[in-house]
Motif scaffolding. Structure first.
Motif, PDB file in Angstrom:
ATOM      1  N   LEU A  61     -98.530 -20.051 -64.565  1.00  0.00           N
ATOM      2  CA  LEU A  61     -99.022 -19.199 -63.493  1.00  0.00           C
ATOM      3  C   LEU A  61    -100.529 -19.339 -63.321  1.00  0.00           C
ATOM      4  O   LEU A  61    -101.047 -19.410 -62.203  1.00  0.00           O
ATOM      5  N   ILE A  62    -101.244 -19.420 -64.434  1.00  0.00           N
ATOM      6  CA  ILE A  62    -102.698 -19.568 -64.357  1.00  0.00           C
ATOM      7  C   ILE A  62    -103.063 -20.903 -63.705  1.00  0.00           C
ATOM      8  O   ILE A  62    -103.969 -20.988 -62.867  1.00  0.00           O
TER       9      ILE A  62
ATOM     10  N   CYS B 233     -98.592 -17.804 -47.137  1.00  0.00           N
ATOM     11  CA  CYS B 233     -97.680 -18.766 -47.745  1.00  0.00           C
ATOM     12  C   CYS B 233     -97.502 -19.999 -46.872  1.00  0.00           C
ATOM     13  O   CYS B 233     -97.299 -21.099 -47.380  1.00  0.00           O
TER      14      CYS B 233
ATOM     15  N   PHE C  38    -104.142 -23.162 -56.385  1.00  0.00           N
ATOM     16  CA  PHE C  38    -104.119 -22.436 -55.114  1.00  0.00           C
ATOM     17  C   PHE C  38    -105.526 -22.080 -54.650  1.00  0.00           C
ATOM     18  O   PHE C  38    -105.873 -22.232 -53.475  1.00  0.00           O
ATOM     19  N   CYS C  39    -106.363 -21.619 -55.555  1.00  0.00           N
ATOM     20  CA  CYS C  39    -107.723 -21.226 -55.178  1.00  0.00           C
ATOM     21  C   CYS C  39    -108.515 -22.419 -54.666  1.00  0.00           C
ATOM     22  O   CYS C  39    -109.244 -22.314 -53.671  1.00  0.00           O
TER      23      CYS C  39
ATOM     24  N   ASP D 162    -101.205 -22.597 -61.593  1.00  0.00           N
ATOM     25  CA  ASP D 162    -100.867 -22.525 -60.163  1.00  0.00           C
ATOM     26  C   ASP D 162    -101.926 -21.750 -59.374  1.00  0.00           C
ATOM     27  O   ASP D 162    -102.285 -22.112 -58.246  1.00  0.00           O
ATOM     28  N   ILE D 163    -102.417 -20.678 -59.979  1.00  0.00           N
ATOM     29  CA  ILE D 163    -103.448 -19.889 -59.294  1.00  0.00           C
ATOM     30  C   ILE D 163    -104.723 -20.709 -59.116  1.00  0.00           C
ATOM     31  O   ILE D 163    -105.386 -20.661 -58.065  1.00  0.00           O
TER      32      ILE D 163
ATOM     33  N   SER E 238     -94.859 -19.160 -55.329  1.00  0.00           N
ATOM     34  CA  SER E 238     -95.526 -18.028 -55.971  1.00  0.00           C
ATOM     35  C   SER E 238     -95.375 -16.754 -55.169  1.00  0.00           C
ATOM     36  O   SER E 238     -95.743 -15.689 -55.635  1.00  0.00           O
ATOM     37  N   CYS E 239     -94.857 -16.882 -53.950  1.00  0.00           N
ATOM     38  CA  CYS E 239     -94.691 -15.706 -53.106  1.00  0.00           C
ATOM     39  C   CYS E 239     -93.381 -14.983 -53.401  1.00  0.00           C
ATOM     40  O   CYS E 239     -93.137 -13.920 -52.861  1.00  0.00           O
TER      41      CYS E 239
ATOM     42  N   LEU F 178     -97.629 -23.703 -52.804  1.00  0.00           N
ATOM     43  CA  LEU F 178     -97.553 -22.514 -53.642  1.00  0.00           C
ATOM     44  C   LEU F 178     -96.605 -21.478 -53.073  1.00  0.00           C
ATOM     45  O   LEU F 178     -96.706 -20.303 -53.380  1.00  0.00           O
TER      46      LEU F 178
ATOM     47  N   PHE G  41    -103.707 -11.634 -49.339  1.00  0.00           N
ATOM     48  CA  PHE G  41    -102.340 -11.931 -49.754  1.00  0.00           C
ATOM     49  C   PHE G  41    -101.320 -11.272 -48.849  1.00  0.00           C
ATOM     50  O   PHE G  41    -100.165 -11.666 -48.832  1.00  0.00           O
TER      51      PHE G  41
END
Length: 405
Positions: A343-344, A323, A350-351, A346-347, A332-333, A329, A317
């Motif tokens: 948020l969950i 980013c 992102f993963c 989005d994570i 989210s930065c 995403l 990160f």
């Protein structure tokens, strides 16, 4: 009155141009011999032979006879060559500016029985068609055609001695006189061995050694081009010593041409390997299947043992590209208030995206490494081809070297 004056007074009444025979219907027999003193030059580029010869001629003069008892026992007499008859011998295959006749510089020796002997030295430049197909291991046979320019064989019967006298022969630095019956020469090849053949072999070794220079290094291409220029220079030196003909190709020229072709092949191989080493996507010169065959099948047979270590990419990160790689995403930065459920989600997105990104990047790097390894295998194959052909060429050429070298 002296014997010479008496002979010449009676002799002049018969005419200096007539054959010295009492019966005009008979022919005069001329014994003709050649003693070779030196081969001055045998030039390949214009196919001419320059020799220093002594011509030995003997005949019977019916008008120059006397009784030794009547002249104080004199049995031999030397007369000026311009006051007695001498045969009009010409070199038929003469290529000099002169007509090919003899320059009369020596006198005639007479015996009391009328036997005349005339030994005439001279430098002769004659045509000598050369077969240079085995140059510089060639052997040449040159013929000199002497004969009368005016009198036919029915009037002047010339009998040549069976051998060429070389008792006073001075050795030539370039050619060896082999046979005494004719001018049969064998080229001395020591000069060409140390000034052409030895550098040529060294250049072939350097051409093989060029494959040990890394292909991605620009020095290899410059090195092989230098070898090419050296071969062209040596080939020009050889061409200056050979006749300008298309009927035969000298052995040395053929091998220089083959060597130039091998160096040209090395240059093309270097360009190809360099292109494969810096393979950029999406352009690919080798498909995946060919690359795997080269790496998995061919490389072990060549003793290369290439292995491809796995590469793993990771990104933290704190990475500044974090980013940038995932623009979706980027929000989210930034520090802001977010809903926990959103948020969950989005994570999770992102993963999944970041995992796919790492996988694609790993695949691209693996493919680039695969191209480089395939290029190394091809480079080794090209080196084996060039080395095999160069060694075979050298051994074949040296096997044709005569024992006299």
């Amino acid at each position: 009155m002296s014997l010479q004056d008496a002979l010449l007074r009676n002799y002049s009444s018969h005419g200096s141009g007539a054959l010295p025979v009492a019966d005009p219907s008979t022919a005069i027999n001329l014994l003709f011999g050649v003693a070779i003193h030196q081969i001055i030059e045998l030039r390949g580029w214009d196919q001419t032979l320059v020799t220093r010869l002594w011509l030995r001629m003997s005949w019977q003069d019916d008008f120059l006879q006397w009784n030794p008892d009547d002249h104080g026992g004199i049995e031999t007499l030397v007369l000026p060559v311009k006051k007695v008859w001498t045969p009009d011998i010409f070199l038929y295959n003469n290529v000099d500016g002169e007509a090919g006749g003899l320059v009369k510089v020596t006198d005639v020796v007479l015996n009391s029985d009328g036997t005349a002997t005339w030994n005439q030295p001279g430098i002769f430049r004659s045509a000598c068609p050369m077969d240079t197909s085995l140059f510089p291991f060639d052997e040449q046979v040159c013929e000199l055609y002497f004969g009368s320019w005016v009198h036919p064989v029915t009037r002047l019967n010339i009998t040549a001695t069976p051998t060429v006298d070389r008792e006073q022969y001075q050795q030539n630095e370039q050619f060896i006189l082999e046979e005494p019956s004719e001018i049969y020469t064998e080229r001395r090849c020591a000069y060409y061995k140390f000034n052409l053949i030895q550098p040529w072999v060294i250049l072939m070794i350097l051409n093989i050694a060029a494959f040990y220079i890394p292909a991605d290094c620009g020095e290899r291409l410059g090195f092989t081009i230098t070898i090419m220029l050296s071969l062209v220079l040596f080939q020009e030196v050889v061409a200056q010593q050979l006749p300008q003909t298309s009927t035969t190709r000298p052995l040395m020229s053929r091998f220089f041409a083959m060597a130039t072709g091998l160096v040209g092949f090395t240059i093309m191989a270097t360009i190809l390997i360099t292109r494969l080493t810096y393979c950029t996507l999406p352009s690919r010169l080798l498909c995946h299947r060919i690359r795997r065959v080269l790496i998995d099948k061919v490389a072990p047979r060549l003793g290369m043992g290439i292995s491809q270590p796995p590469k793993k990419l990771s990104m933290s990160f704190s990475d500044p590209n974090f980013c940038n790689e995932m623009p979706k995403l980027s929000r989210s930065c930034s520090v802001r208030e977010v809903n926990t459920e959103h948020l969950i989600k989005d994570i999770a997105v992102f993963c999944r995206g970041f995992t796919q990104y790492l996988k694609e990047k790993n695949d691209r790097m693996d493919e680039l490494d695969e191209c480089k390894m395939a290029a190394l295998v091809l480079d080794r194959i090209f080196m084996i081809i060039v080395a095999t052909l160069s060694i075979a060429q050298c051994f074949y050429f040296l096997a044709m070297e005569p024992k006299s070298c």
